[in-house]
Write an enzyme that holds these catalytic residues in place. Sequence first.
Site, mmCIF file in Angstrom:
data_model
loop_
_atom_site.group_PDB
_atom_site.id
_atom_site.type_symbol
_atom_site.label_atom_id
_atom_site.label_comp_id
_atom_site.label_asym_id
_atom_site.label_seq_id
_atom_site.Cartn_x
_atom_site.Cartn_y
_atom_site.Cartn_z
ATOM 1 N N LEU A 1 10.294 4.331 18.295
ATOM 2 C CA LEU A 1 10.797 4.095 19.651
ATOM 3 C C LEU A 1 9.761 3.359 20.516
ATOM 4 C CD1 LEU A 1 13.214 4.530 21.466
ATOM 5 C CD2 LEU A 1 12.283 6.781 22.068
ATOM 6 N N CYS B 1 -1.663 5.326 10.269
ATOM 7 C CA CYS B 1 -0.429 4.707 10.735
ATOM 8 C C CYS B 1 -0.721 3.398 11.457
ATOM 9 C CB CYS B 1 0.292 5.669 11.673
ATOM 10 S SG CYS B 1 1.875 5.057 12.230
ATOM 11 N N CYS C 1 6.062 -5.659 15.037
ATOM 12 C CA CYS C 1 5.742 -4.803 16.174
ATOM 13 C C CYS C 1 4.322 -5.104 16.647
ATOM 14 C CB CYS C 1 5.876 -3.335 15.790
ATOM 15 S SG CYS C 1 7.567 -2.848 15.384
ATOM 16 N N GLU D 1 0.823 -1.199 0.000
ATOM 17 C CA GLU D 1 0.000 0.000 0.000
ATOM 18 C C GLU D 1 0.862 1.256 0.000
ATOM 19 O OE1 GLU D 1 -2.681 -0.642 3.270
ATOM 20 O OE2 GLU D 1 -3.713 -2.254 2.219
#
Length: 383
Positions: free
Chosen positions: A235, A354, A119, A95
């Site tokens: 982070l 996101c 993640c 994407e």
Amino acid sequence: MTSSPTVNLLDLDAQGLVAYCDSLGEKPFRAKQLQRWIHQYNAADFDGMTDLAKSLREKLKGRATISMPGIVSDNISTDGTRKWLIDVGNSNAVETVYIPEETRGTLCVSSQAGCAVNCRFCSTGKQGFSRNLTTAEIIGQLRMAEFALRASRGIDGGRATGGDGKGERVVTNVVMMGMGEPLLNYDAVVPAMRLMLDDNAYGLSRRRVTLSTSGVVPMMDRLGADLPVALAVSLHAPSDPLRDMLVPLNKKYPLRELMAACQRYLKVAPRDFITFEYCMLDGVNDSEAQARELLALTRDVPCKFNLIPFNPFPESGLIRSKPEQIKRFAQVLMDAGVVTTVRKTRGDDIDAACGQLAGAVKDRTRLAERTGKAAKVIEVRAV
């Protein structure tokens, strides 16, 4: 006698094109001409490259292609965000997301089909890793988006860089923040970024190309030596035990090593700070005490923080931090003099926000029911 394999010219940066032209017995200036035709004039074949000798055009027809990945779908959010689903073969899709703002247009580019980093808060990692994208598939996302956006705005062909001085470039910034970990596909990502920066291609400055990494320390050092662009680091936690859980790569490159790598990178970076991205997770990493831990962790790294409200997906088991808690967390950082922004969620009605990129064609009826928002969907044929 076997014939030579066909070369996709989108896979070649300036140095690669010079070498390829040399293999054809052509002078280096031909590489610049080819590059301009491909990346600034969106040439799809060689016949229209009128300043190339006919003999060279005939050579290219038999030995080279300009091959773009196919477009599966093109979605426009109610907030103007635009997402393309790109077919990269073997049932893989990635994407690409365009985020328009008043003074700039940012393109979020994918570097891998899937992601091996996995993640905890990112839906892309949940689909697993399929393969690295090629340079052509990476730079092809920028080429496709720039000219599709120009066409939608009634801007005629011509230079994608606005080289006529009229500022016609639509994509002003590129962020390597789409699907995948860019530094785990280094050999394809760097040539693509060289093309983004090349004045004979897209002409972006190093300050306007940002690579986001989860912290592949050796490759951060290599990038600093080869092509230092703006750097963002995912982070998401102020301590190793928590980051081990949220970003498993931390077990290999813990925070102490990551902070040292950030300091080294800043010596060559085009910006004088690192952007730390921090996904805000309710009850996990969003306390004011953890904000103070972050300040201690990053005290020797000039930085800014980009706080990202978590975008939920079913498999995560996580919840977005409450707005008032995000505000309190940000205030701790700002009171210490650290520039801190809270990312505005864009494109969530088309799963373009996101952490939502997953490369799957979703049922749009269920998507609309889940979000309660309308999404304009444009069907396009593969190209």
